[in-house]
Design a protein around this motif. Structure first.
Motif, mmCIF file in Angstrom:
data_model
loop_
_atom_site.group_PDB
_atom_site.id
_atom_site.type_symbol
_atom_site.label_atom_id
_atom_site.label_comp_id
_atom_site.label_asym_id
_atom_site.label_seq_id
_atom_site.Cartn_x
_atom_site.Cartn_y
_atom_site.Cartn_z
ATOM 1 N N THR A 1 -6.194 9.291 -4.322
ATOM 2 C CA THR A 1 -5.990 7.837 -4.264
ATOM 3 C C THR A 1 -4.744 7.505 -3.448
ATOM 4 O OG1 THR A 1 -7.026 7.581 -6.443
ATOM 5 C CG2 THR A 1 -5.659 5.759 -5.651
ATOM 6 N N SER B 1 0.830 -1.205 0.000
ATOM 7 C CA SER B 1 0.000 0.000 0.000
ATOM 8 C C SER B 1 0.863 1.254 0.000
ATOM 9 C CB SER B 1 -0.919 -0.012 1.222
ATOM 10 O OG SER B 1 -1.846 1.040 1.163
ATOM 11 N N THR C 1 -3.511 9.288 -1.093
ATOM 12 C CA THR C 1 -3.839 9.598 0.305
ATOM 13 C C THR C 1 -4.542 8.419 0.971
ATOM 14 O OG1 THR C 1 -4.035 11.965 -0.213
ATOM 15 C CG2 THR C 1 -5.092 11.179 1.810
ATOM 16 N N VAL C 2 -5.506 7.829 0.281
ATOM 17 C CA VAL C 2 -6.236 6.681 0.837
ATOM 18 C C VAL C 2 -5.290 5.497 1.059
ATOM 19 C CG1 VAL C 2 -8.045 4.980 0.378
ATOM 20 C CG2 VAL C 2 -8.429 7.400 -0.165
ATOM 21 N N ALA D 1 -3.198 5.978 4.098
ATOM 22 C CA ALA D 1 -3.985 5.749 5.309
ATOM 23 C C ALA D 1 -4.105 4.253 5.608
ATOM 24 C CB ALA D 1 -5.372 6.372 5.163
#
Length: 426
Positions: free
Chosen positions: A193, A31, A195-196, A199
């Protein structure tokens, strides 16, 4: 494959993946890598569109490398002194804030601000600078934390290969996703995207159980001695020094990745979506080679194979510079990834195998200065050389210098040339 009766355990290509915390670590790394690769491609595209200047692309690398190098030695000391999981969580949180800032700057209000500012790219470079600080602290912490997730050293080689494989797999998808997002949804949505994804990485890293620091060996060191111990260790180990130096100069001179927006727009004329494919091609080669090495570990004559792989990287780089066909260019970039994967796995295995646990953070910090930041400094070198010599000539020059470095290393580093990592049967 050896039978149990022979005294050698059968090779299990999935050994490290059977460990729950290691699986969480890999998912977090995937990720994180997806997010940073998307951000890297998008910000390169954004700055090139704003400036139409290859040197501006080189400055992206310099803006990240300078702070990363500046904090690296101290970051290595911190990684060997402070809970490594806490460092990782804090630095990923910092990168998350950087992604949010880039997303806001790409919003309609942010675009208006950039357009009204005579230093319109300065806010973008400022975010890159801050991300370089975060990366400087993250590198030693993640490098030294990963082996702590393993129950014994028998899992180490397998874990290193899976770590490299999943990183490269994410590197395949990241640029492709970034290019698609730019072309179809716009820069702001691309940053959202990322940023997500950051997270998600933050939550996954936070879910891993913390590990205590390895016990230090010898008397307690003062700050200066501790900070410099990584340099002394590498300098005294010819094998590691040669492997790191080889990668340093190969990446410094042989990297054409920083100039891919120029190739995509001016030479191959394939646009943002094509740029994503160009960015992903080396990673496709890397992940396929890393996957192959998971089943067939690189042991016998590893040093010679490393030298041949870096030479192949240089030759493929030269050929890519001269290509004007998108399919041939993609194939050549694919081969640069194949050759680079061999180098990454051999060097990582050497560092993990020969470095004591209690100084891995500090040794990793030096490696980050040599290798990690050489990507960014190499980007600056590529941008500056392209400004002076032209894009194609500068990449040919870089590939040629890579071949010269391989030749010199093969002549001078006899221990690396004779390196063989075949396990000894008990």
């Amino acid at each position: 494959m050896s039978s149990p009766a022979s005294g050698v355990a059968p090779h299990d290509p999935y050994a490290a993946l059977r460990l729950p915390d290691f699986r969480r670590y890999l998912l977090a790394r995937i990720s994180l890598t997806l997010a940073t690769r998307i951000m890297g491609l998008v910000i390169g595209w954004q700055i090139f569109k704003l400036t139409n200047d290859p040197l501006a692309l080189g400055l992206i690398g310099l803006a990240e490398a300078v702070p990363s190098i500046g904090v690296s030695l101290y970051a290595g000391h911190v990684a060997d002194s402070v809970n490594r999981k806490n460092i990782i969580v804090a630095t990923v949180g910092g990168l998350l804030l950087c992604a949010v800032t880039l997303w806001l700057l790409a919003s309609p209000a942010g675009v208006g601000l950039l357009a009204r500012n005579s230093f319109y790219t300065l806010p973008l470079y400022a975010v890159i600078f801050v991300s370089g600080i975060a990366r400087g602290f993250m590198g030693p912490a993640t490098f030294s934390f990963m082996p702590q997730l393993l129950p014994d050293r028998q899992h180490l080689a397998n874990a290193i290969t899976w770590n490299s494989t999943t990183w490269q797999a994410a590197s395949v998808l990241g640029p492709a996703i970034g290019g698609y997002l730019i072309a179809h949804l716009g820069i702001a949505n691309a940053y959202f995207t990322a940023t997500v994804l950051l997270a998600v990485a933050l939550l996954l890293f936070a879910s891993i159980a913390p590990r205590p620091l390895p016990a230090a060996v010898g008397a307690k060191e003062d700050l200066k001695t501790s900070v410099l111990s990584g340099i002394r260790f590498i300098w005294s180990n010819q094998l590691i020094l040669a492997a790191i130096s080889l990668d340093l100069f190969a990446v410094l001179f042989g990297g054409a990745v920083a100039l891919l927006p120029v190739f995509a727009v001016d030479i191959l004329k394939v646009g943002a979506a094509g740029l994503g494919h160009l960015e992903a091609a080396p990673a496709v080669g890397s992940v396929l080679m890393a996957t192959l090495l998971t089943y067939f570990p690189l042991y016998r004559h590893a040093g010679r194979k490393l030298l041949w792989a870096v030479a192949g990287f240089g030759l493929a780089t030269i050929a890519f510079a001269l290509s004007t066909n998108i399919w041939l260019s993609l194939l050549l970039l694919f081969f640069t990834g194949v050759f680079d994967s061999v180098s990454v796995i051999v060097r990582s295995t050497l560092l993990h195998t020969f470095t004591p646990e209690h100084i891995k953070g500090r040794v990793s910090a030096v490696n980050n200065i040599f290798i990690g930041s050489s990507n960014e400094i190499g980007s600056f070198e590529s941008g500056a050389a392209a400004k002076l010599m032209g894009t194609v000539t500068s990449v040919v020059f870089g590939g040629t210098m890579t071949l010269l470095v391989v030749g010199l290393t093969a002549l001078k580093a006899d221990k690396l040339r004779r390196l063989d990592m075949t396990p000894v049967k008990e």
